[in-house]
Scaffold this active site. Structure first.
Site: not given
Ligand code: PNS
Length: 178
Positions: A26, A50, A102, A140
């Site tokens: 990150h 999650k 990645r 993570s």
């Molecule tokens: O680190 P992660 O868990 O892969 O991040 C995922 C994240 C936080 C980027 C994604 O879940 C997100 O943007 N959630 C907010 C809700 C949202 O906007 N959902 C629609 C996008 S598909």
């Protein structure tokens, strides 16, 4: 000076995620993003779907803030958000979302998210960047799993995260015995 300020084109981007916890992968991406955008906002999703996180949102916020300060990034801040990312980005006046890829296995999920976000807000762009090769396998989830089983993850997370992992009191497995 003020007359020209309106003509200056600045790019603000959001780097969203759950960051449970922040890894060196990150941090590598933050460093790369900070070099190409004017302002980078690391945004921790508060109600991630999650399961139970290891670190609370305030703990993650504190760790990222410390890591940003420690690395000396002048154009990076950290905050939290809830709800739709596109709405948060709009409220922040951000033009882009930064995400790391990645490996090919990340691509499908990231592509779907980027396309959904584009559907929700055609003005918001997703920027994909690749972390350094040495972090391509770091996540993570793996960090937590390996640390829990007694593995050494100190080269893969910032020292301040390592301290917090230890402080969580995970029991380390020694010779197969708890
Ligand atoms: O680190 P992660 O868990 O892969 O991040 C995922 C994240 C936080 C980027 C994604 O879940 C997100 O943007 N959630 C907010 C809700 C949202 O906007 N959902 C629609 C996008 S598909």
């Amino acid at each position: 000076m003020a007359r020209y300020a309106a003509l200056v084109h600045t790019v603000k981007a959001i780097y969203p995620g759950t960051f449970d916890p922040l890894t060196n992968g990150h941090l590598d991406l933050i460093a790369r993003g900070a070099k190409i955008v004017d302002e980078l906002v690391v945004a921790i999703l508060r109600n991630a779907d999650k399961g139970v996180p290891l670190f609370t949102v305030p703990e993650r916020l504190e760790m990222i803030a410390e890591a940003i300060a420690g690395a000396g990034f002048k154009n990076v801040t950290v905050t939290t958000f809830d709800g739709l990312l596109v709405e948060f980005a709009r409220a922040q006046g951000a033009k882009a979302v930064l995400r790391g890829i990645r490996a090919i296995s990340d691509y499908e999920y990231e592509f779907q998210m980027a396309m959904m976000n584009r559907k929700l807000d055609p003005e918001l762009e997703t920027l994909f960047m690749m972390p350094a090769e040495k972090y391509t396998y770091v996540s993570s989830r793996l960090i937590k799993g390996v640390f829990k089983l007694g593995g050494d993850v100190s080269a893969l997370v910032p020292p301040l995260v390592m301290e917090r992992l230890k402080a969580k009191g995970y029991r380390r497995v020694v010779s197969g015995q708890w």
